[in-house]
Design an enzyme around this catalytic site. Structure first.
Site, PDB file in Angstrom:
ATOM      1  N   TYR A   1      -1.910  -1.323  10.976  1.00 17.51           N
ATOM      2  CA  TYR A   1      -2.208  -1.812   9.627  1.00 17.51           C
ATOM      3  C   TYR A   1      -1.026  -1.531   8.700  1.00 17.51           C
ATOM      4  O   TYR A   1      -0.533  -2.411   8.003  1.00 17.51           O
ATOM      5  CB  TYR A   1      -3.479  -1.142   9.072  1.00 17.51           C
ATOM      6  CG  TYR A   1      -3.600  -1.287   7.564  1.00 17.51           C
ATOM      7  CD1 TYR A   1      -3.967  -2.506   6.986  1.00 17.51           C
ATOM      8  CD2 TYR A   1      -3.322  -0.221   6.700  1.00 17.51           C
ATOM      9  CE1 TYR A   1      -4.040  -2.653   5.608  1.00 17.51           C
ATOM     10  CE2 TYR A   1      -3.397  -0.357   5.327  1.00 17.51           C
ATOM     11  CZ  TYR A   1      -3.754  -1.571   4.784  1.00 17.51           C
ATOM     12  OH  TYR A   1      -3.824  -1.721   3.418  1.00 17.51           O
TER      13      TYR A   1
ATOM     14  N   LYS B   1       1.904  -4.042   6.489  1.00 20.44           N
ATOM     15  CA  LYS B   1       2.341  -3.960   5.081  1.00 20.44           C
ATOM     16  C   LYS B   1       3.851  -3.811   5.020  1.00 20.44           C
ATOM     17  O   LYS B   1       4.530  -4.474   4.231  1.00 20.44           O
ATOM     18  CB  LYS B   1       1.670  -2.770   4.381  1.00 20.44           C
ATOM     19  CG  LYS B   1       0.170  -2.911   4.223  1.00 20.44           C
ATOM     20  CD  LYS B   1      -0.187  -4.084   3.338  1.00 20.44           C
ATOM     21  CE  LYS B   1      -1.668  -4.351   3.274  1.00 20.44           C
ATOM     22  NZ  LYS B   1      -1.996  -5.666   2.700  1.00 20.44           N
TER      23      LYS B   1
ATOM     24  N   SER C   1       0.827  -1.200   0.000  1.00 20.40           N
ATOM     25  CA  SER C   1       0.000   0.000   0.000  1.00 20.40           C
ATOM     26  C   SER C   1       0.860   1.248   0.000  1.00 20.40           C
ATOM     27  O   SER C   1       1.964   1.262   0.574  1.00 20.40           O
ATOM     28  CB  SER C   1      -0.864  -0.011   1.266  1.00 20.40           C
ATOM     29  OG  SER C   1      -1.478   1.237   1.452  1.00 20.40           O
TER      30      SER C   1
END
Ligand code: NAD
Ligand code: UD1
Length: 348
Positions: free
Chosen positions: A153, A157, A129
């Site tokens: 989050y 990644k 991302s």
């Protein structure tokens, strides 16, 4: 028969669009998904849209952390590559439930990589991302920018990217492509598949869409004092069909003998503000979106958009659609399916 691709999280938003694209491109696809944030109806709709290619799609309701189930699958079928979408993605939730995010996203990925290696399948495309750019010092973001993360989050990644680089360092038979998505929006032009998040949407366009169909009274605009064209945050919105196409390009690239572990941005290279996006959606839908102005959302950057040079040069891929098409297709999906996959069957 084309190559056989395992797609984790293939019932989700980006996964379902990619699976359709792969089927139409002649690939055989096997989807695993625990349906935590998706519906099996999406798989049925993909089969419908894939028409004569539908028999090349199979679905297994499997959680990535169920290692015996993964083992069983890999023992019974041989995969040429894996596209790994499965993961939890709600930033706010990740702040409150970090261990859930580390368990689901990181442990799930480690199991997947272990089982792949054990069965000699060492080609991976992973959904990273633009969140790993944090608040970038300048734009456009190029792949060699320093990476950091502002929430659990984002850290999943970042850690998974690093895990992939380490795995490749340890065994050069691996070929890994890390795709850093910018802001995927829109839907398949049929309006039969699209984004259907469970609970309150975190992202801009799913929220706007729910206001347009009357499910929510107004959009809260997070921050009107940024140093941008109109004071609202600027992002690189990319049509989900373009993004899906980027995965086909990544799979083709995995056939390149020189590839090791590479990272590519998937964006359009153009920045659009919140208010510009809302105006484009109002135009496409004919609906007024009431706005409530609020302070900045924690962790938000001012302006983020991609450099697309590397993907254009090395993947031979470039986004085709602009925000007009993104909003047109988002509205088609929303108006046909105001309650997502829980809506009555579309009349196609
Ligand atoms: P999504 O929630 O629609 O799809 C993810 C899918 O993974 C869901 O169907 C969910 O049920 C499944 N899943 C989650 N945990 C699982 C597990 N342990 N086992 C099996 N299945 C599991 O999300 P999306 O928007 O399609 O995103 C796909 C991927 O792309 C995610 O990894 C996400 O973090 C990443 N990404 C998304 C965006 C975005 O804005 N949508 C941006 C950048 C990166
Ligand atoms: C968010 C996540 C990012 C994640 C990405 C894709 C945060 C801080 N960042 O990024 O980690 O990778 O989604 O899932 O959550 N906006 C509003 N009102 C809303 C929703 C959004 O004004 O109700 C604004 C935001 O402030 C931002 C823009 O719209 O300026 C886009 O927001 P969003 O769609 O959430 O994407 P990102 O902020 O890029």
């Amino acid at each position: 028969m084309g190559e056989k691709i395992l797609v984790s999280g293939g019932a989700g938003y980006i996964g379902s669009h990619t699976v359709l694209q792969l089927l139409l491109g002649g690939y055989e696809t096997v989807v695993i998904d625990n349906l935590d944030n998706s519906s099996v109806v999406a798989i049925d709709r993909v089969r419908f849209l894939a028409a004569q290619y539908a028999p090349n799609l199979s679905f297994h309701q499997v959680d990535l952390r169920d290692k015996p189930a993964l083992e069983k699958l890999f023992a019974s079928e041989k995969f040429d590559a894996v596209i790994h979408f499965a993961g939890l993605k709600a930033v706010g939730e990740s702040v409150h439930k970090p261990l859930l995010y580390y368990d689901n996203n990181i442990i799930g990925t480690i199991y997947l990589l272990e089982v792949m290696a054990a069965h000699g399948c060492k080609k991976l495309v992973f959904s990273s991302s633009a969140t790993v750019y944090g608040w970038p010092k300048e734009v456009p973001c190029t792949e060699d920018f320093p990476i950091n993360a502002l929430n659990p989050y984002g850290r999943t990644k970042l850690f998974i990217e690093e895990i992939c680089r380490d795995v490749y360092q340890s065994d050069s038979e691996w070929k890994v492509i890390l795709l850093r998505y910018f802001n995927p929006v829109g839907a398949h032009p049929s309006g039969d598949i699209g984004e259907d998040p469970h609970g309150t949407p975190n992202n801009l366009m799913p929220f706007v869409q729910q206001v347009a169909v009357g499910r929510r009274p107004a959009l809260t605009v997070f921050g009107t004092d940024y140093n941008t064209v109109d004071g609202t945050g600027v992002r690189d919105y990319i049509h989900v069909v373009d993004l899906a196409e980027g995965h086909s390009a990544a799979l083709r690239k995995l056939a390149d003998p020189s590839i090791g572990c590479e990272v590519y941005n998937l964006g359009t290279g153009k920045g659009t503000s919140v208010l510009e996006m809302v105006a484009a959606f109002e135009k496409a839908s004919g609906k007024k979106i009431p706005l409530v102005k609020a302070g900045r959302r924690a962790g938000d950057a001012e302006i983020v958009y991609a450099s697309t040079d590397k993907a254009e040069r090395e993947l031979n891929w470039k986004a085709k659609y602009g925000i007009e098409e993104m909003c047109r297709d988002q509205w088609k999906w929303a108006s046909k399916n105001p309650y997502g996959y829980g809506s009555p069957e579309p009349a196609t």
